[in-house]
Design a protein around this motif. Structure first.
Motif, PDB file in Angstrom:
ATOM      1  N   TYR A  69       0.961  -1.115  -0.239  1.00  0.00           N
ATOM      2  CA  TYR A  69      -0.046  -0.421   0.427  1.00  0.00           C
ATOM      3  C   TYR A  69       0.659   1.260   0.206  1.00  0.00           C
ATOM      4  O   TYR A  69       1.609   1.449   0.726  1.00  0.00           O
ATOM      5  N   ASN A  70       0.630   2.077  -0.693  1.00  0.00           N
ATOM      6  CA  ASN A  70       1.097   3.936  -1.005  1.00  0.00           C
ATOM      7  C   ASN A  70       3.144   3.015  -0.753  1.00  0.00           C
ATOM      8  O   ASN A  70       3.425   4.053  -0.076  1.00  0.00           O
ATOM      9  N   GLY A  71       3.509   1.601  -1.915  1.00  0.00           N
ATOM     10  CA  GLY A  71       4.766   1.830  -1.249  1.00  0.00           C
ATOM     11  C   GLY A  71       5.498   1.466  -0.663  1.00  0.00           C
ATOM     12  O   GLY A  71       7.090   1.186  -0.233  1.00  0.00           O
ATOM     13  N   GLY A  72       4.490   0.558   0.591  1.00  0.00           N
ATOM     14  CA  GLY A  72       5.205  -0.182   1.733  1.00  0.00           C
ATOM     15  C   GLY A  72       3.994  -1.256   2.811  1.00  0.00           C
ATOM     16  O   GLY A  72       3.664  -1.334   2.089  1.00  0.00           O
ATOM     17  N   PHE A  73       4.795  -2.526   3.368  1.00  0.00           N
ATOM     18  CA  PHE A  73       3.874  -2.244   4.542  1.00  0.00           C
ATOM     19  C   PHE A  73       2.648  -2.269   4.787  1.00  0.00           C
ATOM     20  O   PHE A  73       2.649  -0.962   4.961  1.00  0.00           O
ATOM     21  N   VAL A  77       6.411 -13.157  -0.276  1.00  0.00           N
ATOM     22  CA  VAL A  77       5.859 -13.464  -1.247  1.00  0.00           C
ATOM     23  C   VAL A  77       5.016 -12.577  -1.016  1.00  0.00           C
ATOM     24  O   VAL A  77       3.526 -11.940  -0.941  1.00  0.00           O
ATOM     25  N   SER A  78       5.544 -10.912  -1.420  1.00  0.00           N
ATOM     26  CA  SER A  78       4.673  -9.869  -2.218  1.00  0.00           C
ATOM     27  C   SER A  78       4.031  -9.410  -3.471  1.00  0.00           C
ATOM     28  O   SER A  78       3.995 -10.089  -4.121  1.00  0.00           O
ATOM     29  N   TYR A  79       3.008  -8.689  -3.239  1.00  0.00           N
ATOM     30  CA  TYR A  79       2.319  -8.442  -4.343  1.00  0.00           C
ATOM     31  C   TYR A  79       1.435  -6.729  -4.155  1.00  0.00           C
ATOM     32  O   TYR A  79       1.919  -6.352  -3.499  1.00  0.00           O
ATOM     33  N   SER A  80       1.437  -6.923  -5.897  1.00  0.00           N
ATOM     34  CA  SER A  80       0.805  -5.092  -5.915  1.00  0.00           C
ATOM     35  C   SER A  80      -0.011  -5.298  -7.155  1.00  0.00           C
ATOM     36  O   SER A  80       0.346  -5.513  -8.290  1.00  0.00           O
ATOM     37  N   ALA A  81      -1.048  -4.445  -7.288  1.00  0.00           N
ATOM     38  CA  ALA A  81      -1.163  -3.565  -8.573  1.00  0.00           C
ATOM     39  C   ALA A  81      -0.413  -3.100  -9.741  1.00  0.00           C
ATOM     40  O   ALA A  81      -0.195  -3.801 -10.862  1.00  0.00           O
ATOM     41  N   GLY A  82       0.524  -3.065  -8.973  1.00  0.00           N
ATOM     42  CA  GLY A  82       1.705  -2.264 -10.152  1.00  0.00           C
ATOM     43  C   GLY A  82       2.530  -3.320 -10.739  1.00  0.00           C
ATOM     44  O   GLY A  82       2.421  -4.464 -10.298  1.00  0.00           O
ATOM     45  N   GLY A  83       3.322  -2.496 -11.164  1.00  0.00           N
ATOM     46  CA  GLY A  83       4.723  -2.665 -12.008  1.00  0.00           C
ATOM     47  C   GLY A  83       6.174  -4.130 -11.237  1.00  0.00           C
ATOM     48  O   GLY A  83       6.693  -4.458 -11.181  1.00  0.00           O
ATOM     49  N   THR A  84       5.942  -3.241  -9.488  1.00  0.00           N
ATOM     50  CA  THR A  84       7.014  -3.599  -8.584  1.00  0.00           C
ATOM     51  C   THR A  84       6.304  -4.903  -7.688  1.00  0.00           C
ATOM     52  O   THR A  84       7.186  -5.638  -7.841  1.00  0.00           O
ATOM     53  N   GLY A 110       5.210  -4.990  -5.184  1.00  0.00           N
ATOM     54  CA  GLY A 110       5.419  -5.160  -3.527  1.00  0.00           C
ATOM     55  C   GLY A 110       6.345  -5.401  -3.293  1.00  0.00           C
ATOM     56  O   GLY A 110       6.638  -5.457  -2.045  1.00  0.00           O
ATOM     57  N   ALA A 111       7.966  -5.092  -4.289  1.00  0.00           N
ATOM     58  CA  ALA A 111       9.228  -5.737  -3.900  1.00  0.00           C
ATOM     59  C   ALA A 111       9.597  -4.525  -2.827  1.00  0.00           C
ATOM     60  O   ALA A 111      10.344  -4.620  -2.091  1.00  0.00           O
ATOM     61  N   PRO A 112       9.065  -3.173  -3.530  1.00  0.00           N
ATOM     62  CA  PRO A 112       9.838  -1.907  -1.783  1.00  0.00           C
ATOM     63  C   PRO A 112       8.583  -2.332  -0.795  1.00  0.00           C
ATOM     64  O   PRO A 112       9.775  -2.258   0.162  1.00  0.00           O
ATOM     65  N   ALA A 113       7.885  -2.702  -0.928  1.00  0.00           N
ATOM     66  CA  ALA A 113       7.570  -3.349   0.735  1.00  0.00           C
ATOM     67  C   ALA A 113       8.379  -4.165   1.538  1.00  0.00           C
ATOM     68  O   ALA A 113       8.093  -4.173   2.300  1.00  0.00           O
ATOM     69  N   ALA A 114       8.798  -5.426   1.084  1.00  0.00           N
ATOM     70  CA  ALA A 114       9.302  -6.445   1.777  1.00  0.00           C
ATOM     71  C   ALA A 114      10.594  -5.598   1.754  1.00  0.00           C
ATOM     72  O   ALA A 114      10.641  -6.581   2.314  1.00  0.00           O
ATOM     73  N   GLU A 115      11.176  -5.076   0.978  1.00  0.00           N
ATOM     74  CA  GLU A 115      12.289  -4.054   0.981  1.00  0.00           C
ATOM     75  C   GLU A 115      12.599  -3.655   2.304  1.00  0.00           C
ATOM     76  O   GLU A 115      13.657  -3.186   3.760  1.00  0.00           O
ATOM     77  N   SER A 148      13.516 -13.969  -2.569  1.00  0.00           N
ATOM     78  CA  SER A 148      11.610 -13.363  -1.736  1.00  0.00           C
ATOM     79  C   SER A 148      10.944 -13.818  -3.729  1.00  0.00           C
ATOM     80  O   SER A 148      11.816 -13.466  -3.791  1.00  0.00           O
ATOM     81  N   VAL A 149       9.727 -13.440  -3.035  1.00  0.00           N
ATOM     82  CA  VAL A 149       9.398 -13.751  -4.884  1.00  0.00           C
ATOM     83  C   VAL A 149       8.321 -12.132  -4.637  1.00  0.00           C
ATOM     84  O   VAL A 149       7.736 -11.892  -3.620  1.00  0.00           O
ATOM     85  N   ALA A 150       8.109 -11.556  -5.574  1.00  0.00           N
ATOM     86  CA  ALA A 150       7.107 -10.254  -6.429  1.00  0.00           C
ATOM     87  C   ALA A 150       6.204 -10.562  -7.048  1.00  0.00           C
ATOM     88  O   ALA A 150       6.524 -11.201  -8.374  1.00  0.00           O
ATOM     89  N   VAL A 151       5.370 -10.425  -6.951  1.00  0.00           N
ATOM     90  CA  VAL A 151       3.822 -10.532  -8.115  1.00  0.00           C
ATOM     91  C   VAL A 151       3.281  -9.394  -8.182  1.00  0.00           C
ATOM     92  O   VAL A 151       2.733  -8.575  -8.245  1.00  0.00           O
ATOM     93  N   PRO A 152       4.034  -8.760  -9.401  1.00  0.00           N
ATOM     94  CA  PRO A 152       2.926  -8.124 -10.273  1.00  0.00           C
ATOM     95  C   PRO A 152       1.986  -8.147 -10.771  1.00  0.00           C
ATOM     96  O   PRO A 152       1.429  -9.317 -11.134  1.00  0.00           O
ATOM     97  N   GLY A 153       1.086  -6.726 -10.442  1.00  0.00           N
ATOM     98  CA  GLY A 153      -0.491  -7.316 -12.059  1.00  0.00           C
ATOM     99  C   GLY A 153      -0.658  -8.441 -11.186  1.00  0.00           C
ATOM    100  O   GLY A 153      -2.339  -8.662 -11.963  1.00  0.00           O
TER     101      GLY A 153
END
Ligand SMILES: Cc1cc2nc3c(=O)[nH]c(=O)nc-3n(C[C@H](O)[C@H](O)[C@H](O)COP(=O)(O)O)c2cc1C
Length: 185
Positions: free
Chosen positions: A85-89, A112-119, A121-126, A143-148
Protein backbone atom coordinates in the motif's frame (compact mmCIF):
# COMPACT_ATOMS: atom_id res chain seq x y z
CA UNK A 1 8.11 -31.98 9.30
CA UNK A 2 8.72 -28.25 9.54
CA UNK A 3 5.63 -26.42 10.73
CA UNK A 4 5.16 -23.61 8.22
CA UNK A 5 2.55 -20.90 8.71
CA UNK A 6 1.55 -19.13 5.49
CA UNK A 7 0.25 -15.78 6.70
CA UNK A 8 -2.05 -13.84 4.41
CA UNK A 9 -1.77 -10.26 5.63
CA UNK A 10 -4.30 -8.38 3.47
CA UNK A 11 -7.16 -7.16 5.65
CA UNK A 12 -9.66 -6.05 3.01
CA UNK A 13 -12.65 -8.40 2.54
CA UNK A 14 -11.70 -8.69 -1.14
CA UNK A 15 -7.96 -9.03 -0.51
CA UNK A 16 -6.10 -10.43 -3.51
CA UNK A 17 -3.74 -11.99 -1.00
CA UNK A 18 -6.22 -14.70 0.02
CA UNK A 19 -6.27 -16.62 -3.29
CA UNK A 20 -2.54 -15.97 -3.70
CA UNK A 21 -1.84 -17.31 -0.19
CA UNK A 22 -3.98 -20.41 -0.88
CA UNK A 23 -1.88 -21.06 -3.98
CA UNK A 24 1.36 -20.55 -2.01
CA UNK A 25 0.11 -22.90 0.73
CA UNK A 26 -0.67 -25.58 -1.89
CA UNK A 27 2.86 -25.26 -3.28
CA UNK A 28 4.29 -25.54 0.22
CA UNK A 29 2.31 -28.75 0.80
CA UNK A 30 3.62 -30.14 -2.51
CA UNK A 31 7.16 -29.31 -1.38
CA UNK A 32 6.92 -32.30 0.97
CA UNK A 33 8.93 -30.87 3.87
CA UNK A 34 6.27 -28.71 5.49
CA UNK A 35 3.22 -29.17 7.64
CA UNK A 36 1.33 -26.11 6.41
CA UNK A 37 -1.04 -23.94 8.42
CA UNK A 38 -2.79 -21.13 6.53
CA UNK A 39 -3.32 -18.01 8.63
CA UNK A 40 -5.61 -15.15 7.59
CA UNK A 41 -4.58 -12.09 9.57
CA UNK A 42 -7.95 -10.42 9.01
CA UNK A 43 -9.64 -13.29 10.85
CA UNK A 44 -7.19 -12.98 13.74
CA UNK A 45 -8.56 -9.43 14.02
CA UNK A 46 -5.98 -7.99 16.39
CA UNK A 47 -6.66 -4.51 17.77
CA UNK A 48 -3.83 -1.98 17.71
CA UNK A 49 -1.22 -3.07 20.23
CA UNK A 50 -2.92 -2.66 23.59
CA UNK A 51 -0.70 -4.60 26.00
CA UNK A 52 0.49 -2.70 29.10
CA UNK A 53 3.84 -4.54 29.13
CA UNK A 54 6.38 -4.59 26.31
CA UNK A 55 6.04 -7.59 23.97
CA UNK A 56 9.56 -8.66 24.88
CA UNK A 57 8.34 -9.31 28.45
CA UNK A 58 6.11 -12.13 27.20
CA UNK A 59 3.55 -10.99 29.79
CA UNK A 60 0.19 -10.66 28.10
CA UNK A 61 -2.93 -9.18 29.67
CA UNK A 62 -5.27 -9.93 26.79
CA UNK A 63 -6.62 -13.19 25.43
CA UNK A 64 -6.21 -12.01 21.81
CA UNK A 65 -2.47 -11.61 22.46
CA UNK A 66 -2.20 -15.02 24.13
CA UNK A 67 -4.00 -16.60 21.14
CA UNK A 68 -1.75 -14.83 18.62
CA UNK A 69 1.30 -15.78 20.69
CA UNK A 70 0.29 -19.46 20.74
CA UNK A 71 -0.33 -19.49 16.99
CA UNK A 72 3.04 -17.91 16.15
CA UNK A 73 4.79 -20.05 18.76
CA UNK A 74 3.47 -23.19 17.07
CA UNK A 75 5.36 -22.40 13.84
CA UNK A 76 8.95 -23.26 12.94
CA UNK A 77 8.94 -20.93 9.92
CA UNK A 78 6.73 -18.54 7.99
CA UNK A 79 5.78 -17.28 4.58
CA UNK A 80 4.35 -13.77 4.68
CA UNK A 81 2.06 -12.98 1.76
CA UNK A 82 2.41 -9.24 1.75
CA UNK A 83 0.40 -6.53 -0.06
CA UNK A 84 1.90 -3.16 -0.90
CA UNK A 85 0.00 0.00 0.00
CA UNK A 86 1.44 3.37 -1.03
CA UNK A 87 4.90 1.98 -1.54
CA UNK A 88 5.15 0.17 1.80
CA UNK A 89 3.85 -2.63 4.01
CA UNK A 90 0.46 -2.31 5.65
CA UNK A 91 -0.27 -1.00 9.16
CA UNK A 92 -2.21 -4.12 10.33
CA UNK A 93 0.69 -6.35 9.35
CA UNK A 94 3.29 -4.25 11.17
CA UNK A 95 0.99 -4.18 14.19
CA UNK A 96 0.72 -7.99 14.16
CA UNK A 97 4.52 -8.28 14.10
CA UNK A 98 4.92 -5.70 16.89
CA UNK A 99 2.52 -7.61 19.18
CA UNK A 100 5.11 -10.33 19.84
CA UNK A 101 8.85 -10.73 20.20
CA UNK A 102 10.17 -14.02 21.61
CA UNK A 103 7.76 -16.00 19.41
CA UNK A 104 9.47 -14.79 16.19
CA UNK A 105 13.04 -15.38 17.37
CA UNK A 106 15.34 -17.40 15.14
CA UNK A 107 12.60 -18.53 12.74
CA UNK A 108 13.08 -18.44 8.96
CA UNK A 109 10.69 -16.35 6.91
CA UNK A 110 10.06 -15.99 3.19
CA UNK A 111 8.18 -13.12 1.63
CA UNK A 112 5.78 -13.28 -1.30
CA UNK A 113 4.79 -9.68 -1.97
CA UNK A 114 2.18 -8.46 -4.44
CA UNK A 115 0.75 -5.28 -5.87
CA UNK A 116 -1.49 -4.01 -8.63
CA UNK A 117 1.44 -2.27 -10.28
CA UNK A 118 4.67 -3.43 -11.83
CA UNK A 119 6.87 -3.70 -8.73
CA UNK A 120 4.95 -6.63 -7.25
CA UNK A 121 5.36 -5.02 -3.86
CA UNK A 122 9.13 -5.45 -3.80
CA UNK A 123 9.55 -2.02 -2.12
CA UNK A 124 7.24 -3.16 0.71
CA UNK A 125 9.28 -6.33 1.14
CA UNK A 126 12.53 -4.31 1.21
CA UNK A 127 11.05 -1.98 3.79
CA UNK A 128 9.99 -4.93 5.92
CA UNK A 129 13.39 -6.63 6.08
CA UNK A 130 14.89 -4.51 8.88
CA UNK A 131 11.69 -4.95 10.89
CA UNK A 132 11.88 -8.71 10.54
CA UNK A 133 15.52 -8.93 11.57
CA UNK A 134 14.80 -6.59 14.50
CA UNK A 135 12.41 -9.15 15.98
CA UNK A 136 14.85 -11.97 15.31
CA UNK A 137 13.27 -13.49 12.22
CA UNK A 138 15.71 -14.92 9.68
CA UNK A 139 14.76 -13.84 6.14
CA UNK A 140 15.26 -16.30 3.29
CA UNK A 141 17.87 -15.22 0.75
CA UNK A 142 15.27 -15.09 -1.99
CA UNK A 143 11.86 -13.44 -2.06
CA UNK A 144 9.14 -13.30 -4.68
CA UNK A 145 7.26 -10.27 -6.02
CA UNK A 146 3.97 -10.71 -7.89
CA UNK A 147 3.17 -7.71 -10.13
CA UNK A 148 -0.24 -7.05 -11.65
CA UNK A 149 -1.94 -9.24 -9.08
CA UNK A 150 -5.45 -8.05 -9.93
CA UNK A 151 -5.11 -9.50 -13.41
CA UNK A 152 -4.17 -12.90 -12.00
CA UNK A 153 -7.40 -13.57 -10.12
CA UNK A 154 -9.74 -15.95 -11.91
CA UNK A 155 -12.96 -17.74 -11.00
CA UNK A 156 -10.91 -20.69 -9.73
CA UNK A 157 -8.57 -18.55 -7.64
CA UNK A 158 -5.04 -17.31 -8.27
CA UNK A 159 -3.81 -17.96 -11.82
CA UNK A 160 -0.03 -18.11 -11.61
CA UNK A 161 1.99 -16.83 -14.54
CA UNK A 162 4.62 -19.14 -15.96
CA UNK A 163 7.72 -19.40 -13.80
CA UNK A 164 6.16 -18.14 -10.59
CA UNK A 165 5.80 -21.59 -9.03
CA UNK A 166 9.54 -22.18 -9.51
CA UNK A 167 10.30 -18.83 -7.84
CA UNK A 168 8.13 -19.62 -4.82
CA UNK A 169 9.63 -23.11 -4.61
CA UNK A 170 13.05 -21.44 -4.46
CA UNK A 171 11.96 -19.47 -1.41
CA UNK A 172 10.58 -22.65 0.16
CA UNK A 173 13.93 -24.36 -0.51
CA UNK A 174 15.69 -21.47 1.26
CA UNK A 175 13.37 -21.78 4.25
CA UNK A 176 13.90 -25.55 4.43
CA UNK A 177 17.69 -25.04 4.34
CA UNK A 178 17.54 -22.41 7.09
CA UNK A 179 15.50 -24.71 9.32
CA UNK A 180 18.02 -27.50 8.80
CA UNK A 181 21.08 -25.29 9.36
CA UNK A 182 20.10 -22.27 11.45
CA UNK A 183 22.22 -19.13 11.04
CA UNK A 184 24.78 -18.86 13.83
CA UNK A 185 25.21 -15.06 13.88
C1 LIG B 1 -4.42 1.89 0.21
C2 LIG B 1 -3.88 1.26 -1.02
C3 LIG B 1 -2.66 1.69 -1.54
C4 LIG B 1 -2.12 1.09 -2.67
N1 LIG B 1 -0.92 1.50 -3.13
C5 LIG B 1 -0.35 0.87 -4.19
C6 LIG B 1 0.95 1.21 -4.63
O1 LIG B 1 1.62 2.06 -4.07
N2 LIG B 1 1.45 0.57 -5.71
C7 LIG B 1 0.75 -0.43 -6.35
O2 LIG B 1 1.25 -1.00 -7.32
N3 LIG B 1 -0.48 -0.78 -5.93
C8 LIG B 1 -1.05 -0.17 -4.87
N4 LIG B 1 -2.29 -0.53 -4.43
C9 LIG B 1 -2.95 -1.65 -5.08
C10 LIG B 1 -2.66 -2.92 -4.30
O3 LIG B 1 -1.31 -3.31 -4.36
C11 LIG B 1 -3.52 -4.06 -4.81
O4 LIG B 1 -4.84 -3.62 -4.89
C12 LIG B 1 -3.46 -5.27 -3.88
O5 LIG B 1 -4.44 -6.17 -4.31
C13 LIG B 1 -3.74 -4.81 -2.45
O6 LIG B 1 -3.71 -5.90 -1.59
P1 LIG B 1 -5.08 -6.45 -0.95
O7 LIG B 1 -5.93 -6.87 -2.14
O8 LIG B 1 -4.65 -7.61 -0.11
O9 LIG B 1 -5.69 -5.33 -0.17
C14 LIG B 1 -2.85 0.06 -3.31
C15 LIG B 1 -4.07 -0.36 -2.79
C16 LIG B 1 -4.58 0.22 -1.66
C17 LIG B 1 -5.90 -0.30 -1.09
Amino acid sequence: MTRLHVISSGHRPTSAGRPLARWVADLAREHGTFEVTPVDLAQIALPFLDEPEFPSSGTYAHQHTRDWSALVDSADAFVFVLPMYNGGFTAPFKNAVDFLYREWQGKPVGIVSYSAGGTGGAPAAEMLLPVLTRVGLVPAARSVAVPGVLGLLGAEGFEAPEGLAAEVTGVLDDIAALVKEPATT
